[in-house]
Write an enzyme that holds these catalytic residues in place. Structure first.
Site, PDB file in Angstrom:
ATOM      1  N   LEU A   1     -20.393   6.182   8.591  1.00  0.00           N
ATOM      2  CA  LEU A   1     -19.497   5.708   9.641  1.00  0.00           C
ATOM      3  C   LEU A   1     -18.466   4.714   9.119  1.00  0.00           C
ATOM      4  O   LEU A   1     -18.721   3.952   8.199  1.00  0.00           O
ATOM      5  CB  LEU A   1     -20.304   5.093  10.780  1.00  0.00           C
ATOM      6  CG  LEU A   1     -21.181   6.079  11.553  1.00  0.00           C
ATOM      7  CD1 LEU A   1     -22.017   5.370  12.606  1.00  0.00           C
ATOM      8  CD2 LEU A   1     -20.315   7.157  12.210  1.00  0.00           C
TER       9      LEU A   1
ATOM     10  N   GLY B   1     -19.522   2.137  17.938  1.00  0.00           N
ATOM     11  CA  GLY B   1     -20.407   1.416  17.038  1.00  0.00           C
ATOM     12  C   GLY B   1     -19.838   1.272  15.646  1.00  0.00           C
ATOM     13  O   GLY B   1     -20.037   0.246  14.977  1.00  0.00           O
TER      14      GLY B   1
ATOM     15  N   LEU C   1     -23.603   2.330  23.813  1.00  0.00           N
ATOM     16  CA  LEU C   1     -24.917   2.297  23.174  1.00  0.00           C
ATOM     17  C   LEU C   1     -24.849   2.770  21.730  1.00  0.00           C
ATOM     18  O   LEU C   1     -24.257   3.807  21.429  1.00  0.00           O
ATOM     19  CB  LEU C   1     -25.914   3.158  23.948  1.00  0.00           C
ATOM     20  CG  LEU C   1     -26.284   2.657  25.340  1.00  0.00           C
ATOM     21  CD1 LEU C   1     -27.147   3.687  26.056  1.00  0.00           C
ATOM     22  CD2 LEU C   1     -27.001   1.319  25.264  1.00  0.00           C
TER      23      LEU C   1
ATOM     24  N   ARG D   1      -4.516   0.539 -20.875  1.00  0.00           N
ATOM     25  CA  ARG D   1      -3.942   0.486 -19.522  1.00  0.00           C
ATOM     26  C   ARG D   1      -2.425   0.697 -19.568  1.00  0.00           C
ATOM     27  O   ARG D   1      -1.840   1.271 -18.651  1.00  0.00           O
ATOM     28  CB  ARG D   1      -4.295  -0.827 -18.824  1.00  0.00           C
ATOM     29  CG  ARG D   1      -3.772  -2.074 -19.527  1.00  0.00           C
ATOM     30  CD  ARG D   1      -4.339  -3.347 -18.909  1.00  0.00           C
ATOM     31  NE  ARG D   1      -3.955  -4.526 -19.664  1.00  0.00           N
ATOM     32  CZ  ARG D   1      -3.169  -5.500 -19.198  1.00  0.00           C
ATOM     33  NH1 ARG D   1      -2.679  -5.425 -17.982  1.00  0.00           N
ATOM     34  NH2 ARG D   1      -2.890  -6.545 -19.943  1.00  0.00           N
TER      35      ARG D   1
ATOM     36  N   GLU E   1      -9.286  -1.756  -1.186  1.00  0.00           N
ATOM     37  CA  GLU E   1      -9.723  -0.679  -2.081  1.00  0.00           C
ATOM     38  C   GLU E   1     -10.350   0.487  -1.331  1.00  0.00           C
ATOM     39  O   GLU E   1     -10.213   1.645  -1.738  1.00  0.00           O
ATOM     40  CB  GLU E   1     -10.706  -1.221  -3.119  1.00  0.00           C
ATOM     41  CG  GLU E   1     -10.107  -2.170  -4.131  1.00  0.00           C
ATOM     42  CD  GLU E   1     -10.022  -3.605  -3.655  1.00  0.00           C
ATOM     43  OE1 GLU E   1      -9.454  -4.442  -4.383  1.00  0.00           O
ATOM     44  OE2 GLU E   1     -10.533  -3.902  -2.539  1.00  0.00           O
TER      45      GLU E   1
ATOM     46  N   HIS F   1      -9.386  -3.509 -16.872  1.00  0.00           N
ATOM     47  CA  HIS F   1      -9.970  -4.842 -16.996  1.00  0.00           C
ATOM     48  C   HIS F   1     -11.495  -4.792 -16.946  1.00  0.00           C
ATOM     49  O   HIS F   1     -12.150  -5.522 -16.211  1.00  0.00           O
ATOM     50  CB  HIS F   1      -9.427  -5.776 -15.914  1.00  0.00           C
ATOM     51  CG  HIS F   1      -7.965  -6.060 -16.063  1.00  0.00           C
ATOM     52  ND1 HIS F   1      -7.021  -5.067 -15.934  1.00  0.00           N
ATOM     53  CD2 HIS F   1      -7.298  -7.201 -16.356  1.00  0.00           C
ATOM     54  CE1 HIS F   1      -5.814  -5.595 -16.135  1.00  0.00           C
ATOM     55  NE2 HIS F   1      -5.956  -6.877 -16.397  1.00  0.00           N
TER      56      HIS F   1
ATOM     57  N   GLN G   1     -14.552 -10.833 -12.320  1.00  0.00           N
ATOM     58  CA  GLN G   1     -13.515  -9.843 -12.601  1.00  0.00           C
ATOM     59  C   GLN G   1     -13.953  -8.783 -13.601  1.00  0.00           C
ATOM     60  O   GLN G   1     -13.188  -7.878 -13.914  1.00  0.00           O
ATOM     61  CB  GLN G   1     -12.274 -10.554 -13.162  1.00  0.00           C
ATOM     62  CG  GLN G   1     -11.828 -11.762 -12.378  1.00  0.00           C
ATOM     63  CD  GLN G   1     -11.419 -11.438 -10.968  1.00  0.00           C
ATOM     64  OE1 GLN G   1     -10.460 -10.709 -10.745  1.00  0.00           O
ATOM     65  NE2 GLN G   1     -12.145 -11.962  -9.988  1.00  0.00           N
TER      66      GLN G   1
END
Length: 632
Positions: free
Chosen positions: A131, A162, A193, A325, A372, A421, A433
């Protein structure tokens, strides 16, 4: 609860609301029948939304059920995927499936009507059921339709109240509002509910509406069982320039007095005696068929990988210091020659170098900011529309989106992810990180490809390689600049490896990737100065892994040392061990000495060299561990 033979009656877009009511009752009846026949399912969650779906599919959903691949058709996403009895009842009403399939195969082993919908069904775009994800997917689809394809098709989402406790719902609405996606409509089924009691807001639709509007979306509050009000709301949404959320107050178990608004019935099929009473109360079994509004019959094709301009990857000089990178970003810009390639960023494009694509192809570059989960959801939605997305952020932050990645694999989505990284190599930023779990996370994803280039040439080649690869591909990129090892003509097949040092006198094999490959090369130089030959393997393909090369190295050297800038669980070491033991017919290695160096403690801040040494994965530690293996 078999249905008697009935003469089908067809409903069209101009059917009166009395007929639409009969369709809603049919959807309820079939939801009860199917779940009771299966002995499991979520009938009460289906009953609450039946009126919403009856109006939608009859009057507003522009969809050709006989041609679900028509790119001009609308999309319907069931974010509350547990309400699959309702969705499958809709498929039956549309004539896409028959009553026998609904009644005899729902939730049964080996059949396509699974407990939660998946794209095994041609009318389902994405798997749902975890969900809080469906609205995010819908935003990605709507973005592709509006900003990439310039189509008028709409995206409709059925969401449960919900699941709005999930922050990803509000991430998605925030981005929908930011992009002013007027082609997106969410039908929020506020049935009060949840699974274990009332939801946080119960029937406080005013609060839902205020929250929706705070994220730049339009809120329309309706009685979710008033067909005329629903019809007006959906018509208003279709004419809106902003994303719309129809906040519909409904009753869970609507139409069946014994379960309506009663706690304790979530996820429970009605017993046969109660189901029989429910079907009678709902007016009995019907066989109405729906022929709603159709999309254009002959739209232009979706984008494909065909392109006129060649993809010219960047080339680097051997010995030149370049971060992987940086090569990733340059390769992305080159891949922009393909009209199917899109790139998504989570506000770190100047670090991952994804922004190089933005400079070259800004119309296919999407900024999701620090969200993200939504970045992955957007990628999934764009993949649904035929694009090939690349999504990039720091390796550490992809863990936040793991469930979206997992569900993308369930949806059989093809996309490429880049985590930069990674590891302690990043230095002073510290452990928050440092991606030290990402290899394990991505290796565990069904059907995934996991790549870890060690230089700029391999990084560029592997970035291009995943443009045509099925499933979820992951490229691990290093922050620092390291010497280029390969010339531009070298090839890097997925599933391969490179042996950089080799001789008949090798006494140990050093296996590394990324920064640790460079440390292994330095350690091999140190050992060579002592007269000890070491083989060095660049394991750039972590999944699939080059089991053949590893087995040969193990047989020929008798000692294997794996070094990785990652936690020991689930990374290079376990990939190597799995490869060496995967084939029962492969010769055993009774005399093999095996060693594994990885990051086993919580690192801190420092320079790259300090951290590699402190974590026991520097060249000094590698040479020491190699000597110990040889001495066994």
């Amino acid at each position: 609860m078999t249905a008697p033979p009935l003469t089908p009656t067809t409903l069209g877009p101009h059917s009166d609301l009395a007929q639409v009511h009969e369709l809603a009752q049919q959807l309820r009846v079939d939801s009860v029948r199917a779940s009771t026949a299966a002995g499991s399912g979520h009938p009460t969650s289906s009953l609450s939304a039946a009126d919403l779906m009856a109006v939608l599919m009859t009057r507003h959903l522009r969809y050709d059920w006989a041609a679900p691949d028509n790119p001009a058709g609308d999309h319907l996403v069931f974010s509350k995927g547990h309400a699959s009895p309702l969705l499958y009842a809709m498929f039956k009403a549309a004539g896409a499936i028959g009553d026998d399939e609904l009644m005899s195969t729902y939730r049964r082993f080996g059949h396509r009507l699974q407990g939660h919908p998946t794209p095994e069904l041609p009318w389902v775009d994405v798997a749902t059921g975890s969900l809080g994800q469906g609205i995010g997917y819908a935003v990605g689809i709507a973005l592709a339709l509006r900003h990439l394809e310039r189509r008028s098709a709409r995206v409709w989402v059925l969401c449960g109240d919900g699941e709005t406790a999930e922050g990803s719902v509000w991430e998605a609405l925030d981005k929908a509002g930011h992009h002013r996606l007027g082609n997106l409509t969410v039908l929020l089924d506020v049935n009060r509910l949840g699974q274990s009691g009332p939801t946080a807001l119960e029937w406080d639709t005013d609060t839902y509406a205020r929250r929706v509007e705070a994220f730049g979306c339009r809120a329309l509050m309706v009685d979710g069982h008033d067909l005329a009000a629903i019809d007006r709301a959906l018509a208003a949404a279709a004419g809106s320039r902003s994303p719309t959320v129809v906040v519909a107050r409904t009753v869970k178990g609507r139409g069946v007095a014994e379960v309506a608004d009663k706690d304790g019935w979530h996820g429970k099929a009605l017993p046969e005696d109660l189901a029989a009473r429910a079907v009678a109360e709902l007016g009995g079994v019907r066989d109405l068929r729906v022929r709603g509004p159709l999309p254009p019959a002959r739209p232009p094709a979706r984008p494909s990988a065909r392109h006129d301009e060649p993809v010219e990857l960047p080339r680097y000089e051997v010995g030149e210091a370049v971060a992987t990178r940086v090569a990733f970003g340059a390769a992305l810009a080159a891949l922009g020659a393909r009209p199917d390639v899109v790139v998504l960023d989570a506000e770190v494009g100047n670090s991952t170098h994804a922004e190089e694509f933005a400079k070259a192809h800004p119309e296919r570059y999407f900024q999701t900011y620090i969200a993200e989960q939504q970045m992955i959801a957007d990628a999934v939605g764009m993949a649904v529309r035929g694009f090939h997305p690349y999504a990039a952020t720091f390796a550490a932050f992809l863990t936040r989106a793991h469930d979206f990645i997992r569900m993308a694999a369930v949806s059989r989505i093809s996309m490429a992810l880049c985590g930069s990284h990674c590891g302690v190599e990043i230095g002073a930023d510290g452990p928050s990180q440092m991606g030290l779990e990402d290899l394990a996370m991505m290796r565990a994803v069904l059907g995934s490809t996991v790549l870890y280039p060690s230089d700029a040439t391999s990084a560029a080649a592997l970035t291009a390689a995943v443009a045509d690869r099925d499933g979820i591909s992951y490229l691990r990129a290093t922050r620092g600049a390291y010497p280029v090892l390969y010339d531009g003509d070298e090839t890097f097949p997925v599933g391969g490896s490179k042996t950089l040092r080799q001789s008949p006198d090798d006494r140990v094999t050093l296996v590394g990737a990324g920064v640790t490959l460079h440390e292994c090369l330095a350690a091999a130089d140190e050992l060579a100065a002592e007269g000890v030959r070491a083989r060095v393997v660049d394991l750039y393909s972590v999944k699939p892994v080059d089991g053949g090369a590893l087995a040969r190295a193990a047989r020929e050297t008798g000692a294997v040392l794996v070094v990785e800038d990652h936690h020991p669980e689930g990374g290079l070491g376990e990939a190597v061990l799995s490869a060496l033991t995967a084939d029962a017919g492969r010769p055993a290695f009774p005399r093999l000495s095996f060693g594994h160096l990885a990051v086993t403690e919580l690192p801190g801040s420092g320079t790259t060299d300090e951290l590699l040494d402190a974590c026991g994965i520097s060249r000094t530690h590698i040479a020491r561990a190699a000597r110990a293996l040889i001495a066994r």
